[in-house]
Design a protein around this motif. Structure first.
Motif, PDB file in Angstrom:
ATOM      1  N   HIS A  59       0.833  -1.210   0.000  1.00 11.78           N
ATOM      2  CA  HIS A  59       0.000   0.000   0.000  1.00 11.78           C
ATOM      3  C   HIS A  59       0.872   1.266   0.000  1.00 11.78           C
ATOM      4  O   HIS A  59       0.589   2.223  -0.728  1.00 11.78           O
ATOM      5  N   ALA A  60       1.936   1.256   0.777  1.00 12.60           N
ATOM      6  CA  ALA A  60       2.824   2.419   0.834  1.00 12.60           C
ATOM      7  C   ALA A  60       3.538   2.639  -0.502  1.00 12.60           C
ATOM      8  O   ALA A  60       3.702   3.778  -0.950  1.00 12.60           O
ATOM      9  N   LEU A  61       3.939   1.556  -1.151  1.00  8.52           N
ATOM     10  CA  LEU A  61       4.626   1.699  -2.436  1.00  8.52           C
ATOM     11  C   LEU A  61       3.672   2.177  -3.519  1.00  8.52           C
ATOM     12  O   LEU A  61       4.072   2.923  -4.412  1.00  8.52           O
ATOM     13  N   ARG A  62       2.429   1.745  -3.451  1.00  9.96           N
ATOM     14  CA  ARG A  62       1.454   2.236  -4.427  1.00  9.96           C
ATOM     15  C   ARG A  62       1.186   3.723  -4.222  1.00  9.96           C
ATOM     16  O   ARG A  62       1.006   4.466  -5.187  1.00  9.96           O
ATOM     17  N   ARG A  63       1.129   4.131  -2.965  1.00 12.63           N
ATOM     18  CA  ARG A  63       0.828   5.530  -2.662  1.00 12.63           C
ATOM     19  C   ARG A  63       1.988   6.444  -3.025  1.00 12.63           C
ATOM     20  O   ARG A  63       1.796   7.489  -3.637  1.00 12.63           O
ATOM     21  N   ARG A  68      14.248   6.236  -6.145  1.00 13.68           N
ATOM     22  CA  ARG A  68      15.638   5.822  -5.977  1.00 13.68           C
ATOM     23  C   ARG A  68      15.935   5.365  -4.555  1.00 13.68           C
ATOM     24  O   ARG A  68      16.819   4.580  -4.319  1.00 13.68           O
ATOM     25  N   ARG A  69      15.170   5.873  -3.602  1.00 12.53           N
ATOM     26  CA  ARG A  69      15.393   5.489  -2.201  1.00 12.53           C
ATOM     27  C   ARG A  69      14.916   4.072  -1.928  1.00 12.53           C
ATOM     28  O   ARG A  69      15.390   3.419  -1.014  1.00 12.53           O
ATOM     29  N   SER A  73      16.755  -0.979  -0.857  1.00  8.43           N
ATOM     30  CA  SER A  73      16.052  -1.875   0.049  1.00  8.43           C
ATOM     31  C   SER A  73      15.523  -3.080  -0.689  1.00  8.43           C
ATOM     32  O   SER A  73      15.591  -4.224  -0.202  1.00  8.43           O
ATOM     33  N   LEU A  74      14.983  -2.873  -1.871  1.00  6.22           N
ATOM     34  CA  LEU A  74      14.490  -3.984  -2.661  1.00  6.22           C
ATOM     35  C   LEU A  74      15.623  -4.901  -3.100  1.00  6.22           C
ATOM     36  O   LEU A  74      15.464  -6.124  -3.162  1.00  6.22           O
ATOM     37  N   ALA A  75      16.783  -4.330  -3.395  1.00  9.28           N
ATOM     38  CA  ALA A  75      17.938  -5.138  -3.768  1.00  9.28           C
ATOM     39  C   ALA A  75      18.382  -6.019  -2.589  1.00  9.28           C
ATOM     40  O   ALA A  75      18.739  -7.191  -2.781  1.00  9.28           O
ATOM     41  N   LEU A  76      18.342  -5.475  -1.383  1.00 13.10           N
ATOM     42  CA  LEU A  76      18.696  -6.270  -0.209  1.00 13.10           C
ATOM     43  C   LEU A  76      17.691  -7.379   0.034  1.00 13.10           C
ATOM     44  O   LEU A  76      18.056  -8.470   0.476  1.00 13.10           O
ATOM     45  N   LEU A  77      16.432  -7.123  -0.222  1.00 19.36           N
ATOM     46  CA  LEU A  77      15.417  -8.153  -0.055  1.00 19.36           C
ATOM     47  C   LEU A  77      15.610  -9.300  -1.035  1.00 19.36           C
ATOM     48  O   LEU A  77      15.253 -10.442  -0.738  1.00 19.36           O
ATOM     49  N   MET A  78      16.158  -9.012  -2.192  1.00 20.64           N
ATOM     50  CA  MET A  78      16.389 -10.060  -3.179  1.00 20.64           C
ATOM     51  C   MET A  78      17.487 -11.030  -2.762  1.00 20.64           C
ATOM     52  O   MET A  78      17.535 -12.151  -3.245  1.00 20.64           O
TER      53      MET A  78
END
Length: 79
Positions: A59-63, A68-69, A73-78
């Motif tokens: 929901h936060a990402l859609r909003r 770039r920030r 974080s998404l790279a670390l999750l991968m």
């Protein structure tokens, strides 16, 4: 559940899991099985709460959108 309730519950559950993890590590007698059972139940509860947390993040990402920030974080999750 609101995002605030999910985050607070996750924090409290992580604190309980840390304490029960130390307790299950230090318990060496069969009488301490309840500590290990508590730790296991907390792990399942944590897994279920992560489903709600994923909804909060989505929901936060859609909003706010991807920026770039968010990419590091998404790279670390991968990993």
């Amino acid at each position: 559940m609101t995002a605030r309730i999910v985050n607070t519950t996750l924090f409290l559950l992580l604190a309980v899991e840390a304490a029960s993890g130390v307790g299950s590590f230090l318990t060496g007698a069969p009488d301490g099985r309840w500590v290990v059972a508590l730790h296991g139940a907390g792990g399942w509860a944590l897994a279920l709460l992560l489903l709600w947390k994923a909804r909060v993040v989505r929901h936060a990402l859609r909003r706010k959108g991807f920026g770039r920030r968010v990419l590091p974080s998404l790279a670390l999750l991968m990993l």
